[in-house]
Structures are given as C-alpha cells and as structure tokens.
Design an enzyme around this catalytic site. Structure first.
Site, mmCIF file in Angstrom:
data_model
loop_
_atom_site.group_PDB
_atom_site.id
_atom_site.type_symbol
_atom_site.label_atom_id
_atom_site.label_comp_id
_atom_site.label_asym_id
_atom_site.label_seq_id
_atom_site.Cartn_x
_atom_site.Cartn_y
_atom_site.Cartn_z
ATOM 1 N N TYR A 116 0.838 -1.203 0.000
ATOM 2 C CA TYR A 116 0.000 0.000 0.000
ATOM 3 C C TYR A 116 0.877 1.258 0.000
ATOM 4 C CZ TYR A 116 -3.326 3.530 1.624
ATOM 5 O OH TYR A 116 -4.097 4.658 1.742
ATOM 6 N N LYS A 120 1.180 4.296 -2.903
ATOM 7 C CA LYS A 120 0.904 5.707 -2.628
ATOM 8 C C LYS A 120 2.134 6.565 -2.914
ATOM 9 C CE LYS A 120 -3.363 5.083 -1.801
ATOM 10 N NZ LYS A 120 -4.384 5.654 -2.678
#
Length: 130
Positions: A116, A120
C-alpha cells in the site's frame, strides 16, 4: 461520475446529474471500456479525482501474490490509466484538474502495509511528473 467496485448504498437523488459506473479498477482490461462509456454518456471529464485505495495489511513475507497484485493494480495502475485516458483531452482544451489521493504512509510507511505504501509513493511520483 462515481466509479466504484460496489454500487452506492444510498439512493441517487432524482434528477441529479450523478452517474454511477460499476467497475473493478484492479482489472486494467475493464478501464478502457469504462472510459469509453463515460465519454459517450457524460462527456470528457474536466476533473479527475483518483481516490481508489485498498490495503490488505500484510507483511512482504506474509502477503499473497494476489493481495499484492490487487493492491498495486487498484492503487497505482488504475489511476495511471485513468490519467492516460482523460488527460489528453484536458490538455487539448487547456482546462482540467487531476487530484491524486495519496497517504502519509507514502512518506512514513508503517509495518504490514509495504505494498500500500509503495503504491501511494508511486502515486505521488506520478503526480509530480512534468
């Protein structure tokens, strides 16, 4: 235009100019068709907000291949492809905005969300490209 994996749990207001499109953004093969339908039904967007994000919460060693692929495709590949689809018309018209929603985890990644955090951070890099 709202694009999501699942339909909204709320009722679209009668007469409102809100259009919902169901799409699994982790599947790149569906994105081009989605964008064609949006252009045909609504027109070219002048604002794109990339806010899709999933987080499975596993370490690099524990996460499955499918979890990593799903996270990267949804959080990074889909926004990249949506920009690729809609940015050229924004440039042609010299009008438009793209908002990419990242996360503090891109800068200070906590444990168990490496995939994750990496997506990002990649989204920030995509946004900063000139």
């Amino acid at each position: 235009v709202v694009v999501d994996y699942t339909p909204p749990t709320w009722t679209l207001p009668s007469g409102a100019r809100i259009h919902f499109y169901q799409c699994d953004l982790s599947d790149a093969s569906l994105i081009k068709g989605l964008c064609q339908r949006i252009r045909a039904n609504v027109g070219n967007p002048t604002i794109l907000v990339n806010n899709a994000g999933i987080c499975r919460g596993s370490t690099v060693a524990d996460g499955s291949y499918s979890d990593v692929t799903l996270t990267i495709n949804t959080n990074l590949v889909a926004p990249f492809l949506l920009c690729k689809e809609f940015l050229p018309e924004m440039i042609r018209r010299d009008h438009g905005h793209i908002v990419n929603i990242a996360s503090m985890s891109a800068l200070l990644p906590p444990g168990k969300i490496a995939d994750y955090a990496a997506t990002k951070a990649g989204l920030i890099a995509l946004h900063e490209v000139r």
